[in-house]
Design a protein around this motif. Sequence first.
Motif, mmCIF file in Angstrom:
data_model
loop_
_atom_site.group_PDB
_atom_site.id
_atom_site.type_symbol
_atom_site.label_atom_id
_atom_site.label_comp_id
_atom_site.label_asym_id
_atom_site.label_seq_id
_atom_site.Cartn_x
_atom_site.Cartn_y
_atom_site.Cartn_z
ATOM 1 N N VAL A 65 8.950 -38.537 -25.899
ATOM 2 C CA VAL A 65 9.269 -38.470 -24.465
ATOM 3 C C VAL A 65 7.960 -38.369 -23.681
ATOM 4 C CG1 VAL A 65 10.572 -37.269 -22.682
ATOM 5 C CG2 VAL A 65 11.361 -37.170 -25.067
ATOM 6 N N MET A 92 7.105 -38.141 -16.539
ATOM 7 C CA MET A 92 8.202 -37.486 -15.826
ATOM 8 C C MET A 92 7.656 -36.563 -14.747
ATOM 9 S SD MET A 92 10.829 -34.641 -17.404
ATOM 10 C CE MET A 92 9.467 -33.456 -17.528
ATOM 11 N N THR A 148 14.980 -34.894 -11.370
ATOM 12 C CA THR A 148 14.129 -35.720 -12.219
ATOM 13 C C THR A 148 14.096 -35.197 -13.646
ATOM 14 O OG1 THR A 148 12.751 -36.313 -10.323
ATOM 15 C CG2 THR A 148 11.775 -36.597 -12.505
ATOM 16 N N TYR A 207 16.226 -32.984 -15.127
ATOM 17 C CA TYR A 207 17.545 -32.978 -15.767
ATOM 18 C C TYR A 207 17.980 -34.392 -16.154
ATOM 19 C CZ TYR A 207 18.451 -28.005 -14.844
ATOM 20 O OH TYR A 207 18.431 -26.644 -14.841
ATOM 21 N N ALA A 208 17.583 -35.385 -15.364
ATOM 22 C CA ALA A 208 17.896 -36.772 -15.728
ATOM 23 C C ALA A 208 17.178 -37.167 -17.010
ATOM 24 C CB ALA A 208 17.515 -37.714 -14.593
ATOM 25 N N ALA A 209 15.948 -36.755 -17.161
ATOM 26 C CA ALA A 209 15.202 -37.038 -18.389
ATOM 27 C C ALA A 209 15.851 -36.352 -19.573
ATOM 28 C CB ALA A 209 13.751 -36.593 -18.244
ATOM 29 N N GLU A 247 18.987 -35.741 -19.965
ATOM 30 C CA GLU A 247 20.184 -36.514 -20.316
ATOM 31 C C GLU A 247 19.809 -37.798 -21.049
ATOM 32 O OE1 GLU A 247 23.307 -35.454 -19.996
ATOM 33 O OE2 GLU A 247 22.437 -33.588 -19.225
ATOM 34 N N GLU A 248 18.668 -38.366 -20.714
ATOM 35 C CA GLU A 248 18.232 -39.617 -21.341
ATOM 36 C C GLU A 248 17.804 -39.420 -22.789
ATOM 37 O OE1 GLU A 248 14.935 -43.168 -20.472
ATOM 38 O OE2 GLU A 248 15.194 -41.508 -19.044
ATOM 39 N N TYR A 249 17.391 -38.213 -23.118
ATOM 40 C CA TYR A 249 16.917 -37.916 -24.473
ATOM 41 C C TYR A 249 17.711 -36.735 -25.027
ATOM 42 C CZ TYR A 249 12.929 -40.870 -23.271
ATOM 43 O OH TYR A 249 12.129 -41.920 -22.899
ATOM 44 N N PRO A 250 18.934 -36.980 -25.478
ATOM 45 C CA PRO A 250 19.793 -35.874 -25.910
ATOM 46 C C PRO A 250 19.229 -35.070 -27.072
ATOM 47 C CG PRO A 250 20.765 -38.011 -26.444
ATOM 48 C CD PRO A 250 19.631 -38.276 -25.529
ATOM 49 N N HIS A 271 17.251 -32.435 -25.335
ATOM 50 C CA HIS A 271 17.875 -32.022 -24.079
ATOM 51 C C HIS A 271 17.429 -30.627 -23.636
ATOM 52 C CE1 HIS A 271 21.147 -30.487 -21.476
ATOM 53 N NE2 HIS A 271 21.231 -31.731 -21.049
#
Length: 206
Positions: free
Chosen positions: A39, A44, A57, A59-61, A63-66, A69
């Motif tokens: 990541v 970010m 920003t 929290y979206a990242a 979600e993108e990388y569970p 998380h």
Amino acid sequence: MSIKAVVFDIGNVLIEWQPERFYDSVIGEERRRAMFAAVDLHAMNDKVDLGHHFTDTIYAAAEEYPDWHSEIRMWHDRWIEMASPVIDHSVRLMGALQAKGIPVFSLTNFGIQSYDFAATHYPFLRAFDRDFISGHMAVIKPAAQIYEMLEEASGMGGADLIFTDDRADNIAAADARGWRTHLFEGPQGWADRLVDEGLLDRAEAA
């Protein structure tokens, strides 16, 4: 030409900023290295510094990388632990300059919401004579525009200003504009430079 204002970076000049050190202490170096390889957390953070919303920003990242998380959310939820501790000597230098009537500006890559949050822990962040915070300016160092914006807003430029930052690329960008500069490698070296420039005496710089 005499110096008319002193410009401080914040991260690793006034407050230590070492995310890797934080994660090493929480999840261990091996897992931290794996996460940073998977990541681009600094990219970010650049978005936040450009003015994107701090919480949204990060929290979206997450979600993108569970697989990462909970660890990514720490960048937000435990952010103040990463942005610490204060470099007390640097803060004293800032106060000493202002006590002599020398204006002190910030020039920092920092998000809007994260700066406001940091200021609740570090009141000196509200004490600058002028704030130049990248999140509000929508541009980050070392882009030339952020230096130009400070010059335009302050009416100062070139040797009017002395700037300290811990990153050589940010210093080089200021050098290119004729600013006086100091690569920050610790508060004592910065104190010595302020004395050498005649801005503080030894007692004031202690």
